[in-house]
Motif scaffolding. Sequence first.
Motif, PDB file in Angstrom:
ATOM      1  N   GLU A 188       0.817  -1.211   0.000  1.00 36.58           N
ATOM      2  CA  GLU A 188       0.000   0.000   0.000  1.00 36.58           C
ATOM      3  C   GLU A 188       0.854   1.266   0.000  1.00 36.58           C
ATOM      4  N   LEU A 189       1.939   1.243   0.765  1.00 36.34           N
ATOM      5  CA  LEU A 189       2.810   2.405   0.822  1.00 36.34           C
ATOM      6  C   LEU A 189       3.483   2.646  -0.530  1.00 36.34           C
ATOM      7  N   THR A 190       3.919   1.572  -1.162  1.00 35.92           N
ATOM      8  CA  THR A 190       4.528   1.673  -2.487  1.00 35.92           C
ATOM      9  C   THR A 190       3.536   2.259  -3.486  1.00 35.92           C
ATOM     10  N   ASN A 191       2.302   1.771  -3.435  1.00 36.67           N
ATOM     11  CA  ASN A 191       1.273   2.272  -4.348  1.00 36.67           C
ATOM     12  C   ASN A 191       0.990   3.751  -4.101  1.00 36.67           C
ATOM     13  N   HIS A 192       0.999   4.145  -2.836  1.00 34.15           N
ATOM     14  CA  HIS A 192       0.780   5.556  -2.519  1.00 34.15           C
ATOM     15  C   HIS A 192       1.896   6.417  -3.114  1.00 34.15           C
ATOM     16  N   ILE A 193       3.127   5.991  -2.934  1.00 31.27           N
ATOM     17  CA  ILE A 193       4.266   6.753  -3.461  1.00 31.27           C
ATOM     18  C   ILE A 193       4.202   6.838  -4.980  1.00 31.27           C
ATOM     19  N   LYS A 194       3.817   5.744  -5.617  1.00 29.19           N
ATOM     20  CA  LYS A 194       3.792   5.732  -7.081  1.00 29.19           C
ATOM     21  C   LYS A 194       2.641   6.557  -7.656  1.00 29.19           C
ATOM     22  N   THR A 195       1.501   6.562  -6.980  1.00 23.50           N
ATOM     23  CA  THR A 195       0.327   7.250  -7.533  1.00 23.50           C
ATOM     24  C   THR A 195       0.185   8.692  -7.057  1.00 23.50           C
ATOM     25  N   LYS A 196       0.597   8.981  -5.824  1.00 22.92           N
ATOM     26  CA  LYS A 196       0.390  10.313  -5.259  1.00 22.92           C
ATOM     27  C   LYS A 196       1.638  11.191  -5.275  1.00 22.92           C
ATOM     28  N   ILE A 197       2.797  10.559  -5.290  1.00 24.15           N
ATOM     29  CA  ILE A 197       4.043  11.332  -5.267  1.00 24.15           C
ATOM     30  C   ILE A 197       4.710  11.306  -6.635  1.00 24.15           C
ATOM     31  N   GLY A 198       4.949  10.122  -7.147  1.00 24.11           N
ATOM     32  CA  GLY A 198       5.442  10.002  -8.507  1.00 24.11           C
ATOM     33  C   GLY A 198       6.953  10.005  -8.648  1.00 24.11           C
ATOM     34  N   LYS A 199       7.403   9.677  -9.855  1.00 27.72           N
ATOM     35  CA  LYS A 199       8.826   9.501 -10.142  1.00 27.72           C
ATOM     36  C   LYS A 199       9.643  10.776 -10.013  1.00 27.72           C
ATOM     37  N   TRP A 200       9.041  11.905 -10.343  1.00 25.09           N
ATOM     38  CA  TRP A 200       9.806  13.156 -10.393  1.00 25.09           C
ATOM     39  C   TRP A 200      10.228  13.649  -9.014  1.00 25.09           C
ATOM     40  N   THR A 220       8.988  -2.351  -3.383  1.00 27.62           N
ATOM     41  CA  THR A 220       7.983  -2.977  -2.513  1.00 27.62           C
ATOM     42  C   THR A 220       7.993  -2.281  -1.154  1.00 27.62           C
ATOM     43  N   ASP A 221       6.992  -2.570  -0.354  1.00 22.93           N
ATOM     44  CA  ASP A 221       6.961  -2.001   0.988  1.00 22.93           C
ATOM     45  C   ASP A 221       8.119  -2.510   1.837  1.00 22.93           C
ATOM     46  N   ALA A 240       4.231  13.432   2.681  1.00 24.20           N
ATOM     47  CA  ALA A 240       4.793  13.018   3.971  1.00 24.20           C
ATOM     48  C   ALA A 240       4.023  11.925   4.692  1.00 24.20           C
ATOM     49  N   GLU A 241       2.751  11.732   4.343  1.00 21.52           N
ATOM     50  CA  GLU A 241       1.971  10.783   5.134  1.00 21.52           C
ATOM     51  C   GLU A 241       1.042   9.943   4.278  1.00 21.52           C
ATOM     52  N   TYR A 242       0.659   8.813   4.845  1.00 23.86           N
ATOM     53  CA  TYR A 242      -0.322   7.930   4.225  1.00 23.86           C
ATOM     54  C   TYR A 242      -1.230   7.423   5.335  1.00 23.86           C
ATOM     55  N   ASN A 243      -2.527   7.605   5.160  1.00 23.78           N
ATOM     56  CA  ASN A 243      -3.502   7.224   6.193  1.00 23.78           C
ATOM     57  C   ASN A 243      -3.182   7.895   7.534  1.00 23.78           C
ATOM     58  N   LYS A 244      -2.794   9.186   7.433  1.00 19.66           N
ATOM     59  CA  LYS A 244      -2.531  10.009   8.616  1.00 19.66           C
ATOM     60  C   LYS A 244      -1.288   9.567   9.394  1.00 19.66           C
TER      61      LYS A 244
END
Length: 270
Positions: free
Chosen positions: A22-34, A87-88, A169-173
Motif C-alpha cells: 500500500e505504501l509503495t502504491n501511494h508513493i507511485k500514484t500520489k508522489i510520482g517519479k519526479w 515494494t513495501d 509526507a503521510e499515508y492514512n494520517k
Amino acid sequence: MCLNKLIKARQWNIFNKKNSNELTNHIKTKIGKWQVIHSPSKNFLWIKNAKVAGTSMYRGVLKKEIDDLLVYKENPKKFDKWWDSLTDDKLNSYFKFMFVRNPFDRTLSAFSHIVLEEVLSVYKSSGFSSKDVLNFDIVLLLFSSFVKRGLAYDMDNDSRHWMPQSVLAEYNKKLIVDFVGKYENLVMDWKVVADKLQISKKLPFVPISTRAQSRNGGTREHLQKLRWQDYYLCNELVEFVTKQYKRDFELFNYKDSIIQLKQRIKLTNG
C-alpha cells in the motif's frame, strides 16, 4: 471441494499481495517519479519537495558525492527498473527523509518562480528593466490572483510547486518518512541527514535558475527587499492559504504563523 479450497487460497494470496504494498502504491500514484530520489549504496529514499532548497541539496551535495543516485530525469531506464521492483519491504529498509516549509512562505516562493519570473522575463525581452516592472502594488495584485485562483487548481496533481506537502509526507494520517527537516531550520536539519548519509554537512546555496536571475535582475529578495510576511496584507489571503494547506499547518506545526499573521494584519490596520 479441494479445487474450490485451492482457488480460494490462491485468491486470498493474490489479495494479500496486492494489499501488502500500500505504501509503495501511494508513493507511485500520489508522489510520482519526479519527486523521488534513491541511492542503493546509501540506502535512502529522498522525497524531493519543491521550494525547500532541494536544488542546493541535490546539485550542491548529493550529485557531487554519491555516484549511484537514481533520478528519473537523469536516467529514466535505470530508475524505472528500480521503481518497478519497489515494494513495501524495500521501502521499510530505506532511510526516508524530506524537507518542508511554512505554507505561507512556500506559496510565495512558488508564485515568484512560476509567475513573477515569467512576467519579468517577458518585460525584460521587451527592453524594460526589473525596476520598471516591479511595482509592489502590481506584484501584490498578481500574488493575490495566484493565491485565490492558482492554488485551487488541481492541487494534488497539476504542480509539485504548490501541492500540499502532507501528500508527500503521510499515508492514512501516518508519516511515511523517518525524518522531516524544516526549511526554517535548514542548517541544523541538513546536518542530521548528512550525518546519516555520511556526506557534506555544509549545504551551499545553489539557485534554481541562475539564467533567470541574471535575465531578470536578481531574485525576489534582491529585487524587493521584502519578507514573505509583507505579502499577506489582508485576512482573506491568510484564510485562502490556511484552507488549502490545513493539514500542512497541523502536521508540521506551523499553526502559530496563522495567528501571528492575523495579529500583524490587525495591528497594521489599526
